[in-house]
Design an enzyme around this catalytic site. Structure first.
Site, PDB file in Angstrom:
ATOM      1  CG  HIS A 122      -0.454   0.189   2.525  1.00  0.00           C
ATOM      2  ND1 HIS A 122      -0.159  -0.851   3.378  1.00  0.00           N
ATOM      3  CD2 HIS A 122      -0.153   1.312   3.220  1.00  0.00           C
ATOM      4  CE1 HIS A 122       0.276  -0.382   4.525  1.00  0.00           C
ATOM      5  NE2 HIS A 122       0.300   0.935   4.457  1.00  0.00           N
ATOM      6  CG  ASP A 133       0.480  -4.265   2.773  1.00  0.00           C
ATOM      7  OD1 ASP A 133       1.013  -3.691   1.804  1.00  0.00           O
ATOM      8  OD2 ASP A 133      -0.335  -3.707   3.523  1.00  0.00           O
ATOM      9  CB  SER A 152       2.742   1.681   6.368  1.00  0.00           C
ATOM     10  OG  SER A 152       1.488   1.707   6.996  1.00  0.00           O
TER      11      SER A 152
END
Length: 774
Positions: free
Chosen positions: A87, A223, A652
């Site tokens: 992402h 991810d 992240s």
């Protein structure tokens, strides 16, 4: 009895793991040795503080980058190969995608360096050093210094210190305040702007579970995405060029193939965005009742309108994919945060803390003079902010959350140069606008934006007090009798801002009058100017009062609790958190395991739901149980795992590192039960959700066949019997070889009855030192 094992480099833990406990805090790595090192050792850290953060020698910090200023990445090869979340790389993948080359759906893999794709505007920052400059910033400032003078001096000094640290622009540098303005640190970075896309799995892997699983555990998401950083041949940062060469990091992370067990040490190193954990009960009430409530309402409507059109057309789906994901993320977060604050009785807890603070302040005359009015001043400031705060929220979420309005906002600097009749400034403003215009229209669908405009402007008109709205906007609404569909018809039929061709034509021959007559520009300019002239000044006065009171509140808390080691709020600077691999129970009678497997991916499969589609090749590998060296000791392919590390947005893509300094996963999410994380840490429920690095390697190797990337990495297996051909990996690196020999020698000495001994080994550049004390 073996009490303690201390290693100064690569070492295997021979002791029984210490009891796992939650470790709150995002710590500045330069302070680890003084504040946290002993606690980290107790939980399983086997590195020295110098190996974590050093200015003079290669250390873990040199492997960590700020990725684009919004995520974290880390080097995993000596050739500048970098990994982050899917992402985080999503917008880059999307920018290279089209209906003919749909990398979002199909994935992308560069089988050689010449096939890697450049990304304009993307950069990574690599920390050179950080320093405490509190004394320099606050020199001569006393309680008698006025807030206005204080703010002016601090701003000037921060700027001067940052400029000096940049060494004539060689580095990117800035000074940040900590503990609400009680401390200051300077940060110096090397910035590299040639960052190329190397690989990304299909969204059916990288976004598996989509919005349904976002912020949820159990999770089964791969991810990750991969990039490579390039530099000029002389080693310096340089813009994209075919003559550039791969960056040579001072340190890159070896990759662990070993199993993880509950209680295993875990360290997250990255750039967490913003936390507000010193916020008082008054601020929390405003956060819950205004910010989150408004964000949920506005984003829910916008997401619904976008999805209608995305479901109808593949080109629109690609255009809005990144925007949708970004908008959805904090929409769902706000819902979870409000629920968590209610469940944890967070506001009630803050009130209790504030009562203790007030009692402490009142107990001493000198303290009362300094801190006695702090909480009442905070309450007064928030009461006034509440009157005008909604206008600020709606400006960002509704007005500038509409694409045509945002583009109109970007034209304001050009408008100002036209008004000033400054030809040189006008030309510069035009040049600054052109890339923004290109990016805007590449991912723009006018009919979709028109529907969003009608909905957002209606909410703005209905929800913002009328005396806080500009007359121009109210008059336009009244002209169409409050019918926002008709208002949208008028605006989108008469504004040049909704057409790429018309915008480019305007930029060829810009005029002040044409901008002033454009209805889209009229609306956004009138709302913004109304905010700047009428709302912002009222907010500024209260914010200044709040800043001073918050600074004194935090200073008082630290004085009141001298034995407590406080950590500063996150502010997008490099931080380290530590904890352990750990399961949790979200509710009575339910226990969540600490890891998930590919079995769960298959169990969730739903070919009719785009969030749960499983690629055919992945199913084939699953059916054949063709996991290679990437299976665990039970023969399972682990997809994700959880730890109790303290993280937030910006983390992240952060590496999850074991006690030996090896990469074992990438942090990509928090869990639904602990959405209060930016405001308060939940020791019972807080979990960091991570993709297992072995699943990443499996996708790269077995699924994508990108063995060229695997060959760049250093894979280490410190004992994972039965894991496919993992035994073969044990001898892949000098580190693993030397480590295994040291472990065997230590075992023999323990068997012979020795309770205290030291082992030192060296092979080439690799050193191992182990000390056992009774």
């Amino acid at each position: 009895m073996l009490k303690k094992i201390l290693s100064l480099l690569l070492i295997a833990s021979l002791s029984v793991p210490f009891a796992a406990r939650a470790d709150e805090g995002m710590w500045l790595p330069m302070l680890i040795k003084r504040l946290n090192y002993t606690d980290m050792q107790k939980e399983g850290l086997q590195l020295t503080a110098e190996e974590i953060y050093s200015v003079n020698h290669a250390s873990l910090k040199d492997a960590i980058v700020s990725f684009g200023g919004f995520c974290t990445g880390e080097f995993i090869s000596p050739e500048g190969l970098l990994i982050t979340n899917h992402h985080c790389g999503y917008s880059s993948v999307q920018s290279h995608s089209s209906p003919d080359h749909d990398y979002l759906t199909d994935g992308f893999w560069a089988t050689s360096k010449d096939k890697e794709l450049p990304n304009e505007g993307l950069f990574v920052d690599i920390l050179v050093r950080m320093d405490d400059v509190t004394d320099k910033v606050l020199e001569g400032i006393t309680p008698a210094t006025s807030e206005e003078e204080r703010a002016q001096k601090i701003a000037q000094r921060m700027k001067a210190i940052a400029q000096e640290a940049s060494e004539n622009g060689q580095y990117v540098s800035y000074v940040r305040d900590f503990f609400n303005g009680n401390e200051y640190y300077v940060f110096v970075y090397n910035r590299y702007t040639d960052v190329r896309l190397v690989g990304a799995p299909p969204s059916s892997v990288g976004k598996y579970g989509g919005d349904t699983d976002n912020w949820m555990w159990p999770r089964h998401t791969g991810d990750f995405s991969m990039f490579r950083v390039y530099m000029a041949p002389d080693g310096k940062p340089a813009p994209y060029s075919k003559t550039n060469v791969p960056y040579k990091p001072k340190h890159f992370l070896p990759i662990s193939l070993s199993d993880k067990e509950p209680g295993d040490f875990s360290m997250v190193f990255g750039f967490p965005g913003r936390t507000k954990r010193f916020m008082t009960s008054h601020g929390l009430k405003l956060e819950v009742n205004q910010l989150n409530k408004s964000r949920i309402k506005l984003r829910d409507k916008k997401l619904g309108l976008w999805k209608e059109d995305m479901d109808k057309d593949a080109a629109t789906r690609i255009k809005y994919a990144s925007k949708y994901a970004s908008t959805s993320n904090y929409y769902k977060y706000s819902i979870g945060q409000n629920e968590g604050i209610k469940r944890m009785h967070t506001i009630e807890g803050k009130i209790a803390d504030e009562d203790k603070f007030q009692a402490w302040a009142n107990a001493d005359a000198q303290r009362k003079a300094t801190y006695g009015d702090v909480l009442s001043n905070i309450a007064d400031a928030y009461a006034n902010i509440e009157k005008y705060n909604l206008g600020s929220i709606y400006l960002n979420e509704a007005v500038l959350g509409t694409e045509s309005m945002m583009l109109g906002y970007r034209f304001i600097p050009l408008y100002n140069t036209l008004k000033a009749n400054n030809a040189a400034a006008t030309q510069k403003a035009i040049e600054d606008l052109k890339p923004r215009v290109d990016a805007h229209f590449k991912d723009y669908n006018m009919p979709t934006d028109k529907k969003v405009f009608a909905a957002m402007m209606k909410y703005y008109y209905e929800d913002i007090p009328k005396d806080q709205q500009p007359e121009e906007f109210k008059n336009m609404v009244q002209k169409y009798n409050g019918n926002f569909e008709k208002l949208a018809d008028y605006v989108y039929s008469n504004s040049f801002l909704v057409s790429e061709q018309k915008v480019n034509d305007f930029l060829q021959n810009p005029s002040q009058k044409k901008l002033e007559n454009d209805p889209a520009f009229q609306i956004v300019n009138s709302i913004l100017m109304n905010y700047v002239n009428n709302i912002a000044p009222k907010m500024a006065e209260s914010n200044a009062k709040l800043d001073k009171a918050n600074r004194l509140y935090v200073a008082g808390l630290r004085l009141m609790n001298p034995d407590k080691v406080y950590y500063p709020d996150a502010n997008s600077t490099l931080r380290l958190s530590y904890g352990t691999v750990k399961d949790y129970s979200p509710q009575d009678g339910v226990l969540y395991n600490y890891y998930t497997t590919l079995d769960g991916v298959m169990a969730k499969e739903d070919p009719t739901n785009p969030e749960f589609v499983v690629p055919a090749k992945l199913k084939q590998l699953y059916q054949a149980k063709d996991y290679g060296r990437y299976a665990n000791s039970k023969g399972e392919l682990v997809t994700d795992f959880i730890t109790d590390n303290d993280i937030t947005g910006g983390n992240s893509g952060s590496p999850v590192i074991n006690g030996r300094g090896e990469l074992m996963g990438l942090a990509f999410d928090g869990n639904w039960e602990a959405m209060t994380g930016d405001l308060v840490y939940d020791p019972e429920y807080k979990r960091c959700i991570n993709v297992d690095i072995r699943y990443v390697l499996f996708i790269i190797d077995k699924y994508a066949g990108a063995t060229n990337l695997i060959q760049e990495m250093t894979l280490v297996d410190n004992g994972n019997p039965g894991a496919g051909d993992a035994a073969e990996a044990k001898a892949e690196t000098p580190q693993a070889e030397l480590l295994n020999a040291t472990v065997q020698e230590a075992k023999e000495m323990l068997r012979s009855g020795k309770e205290e001994f030291k082992i030192e080994k060296k092979k080439g550049d690799v050193k191992v030192k182990l000390q056992v004390k009774d």
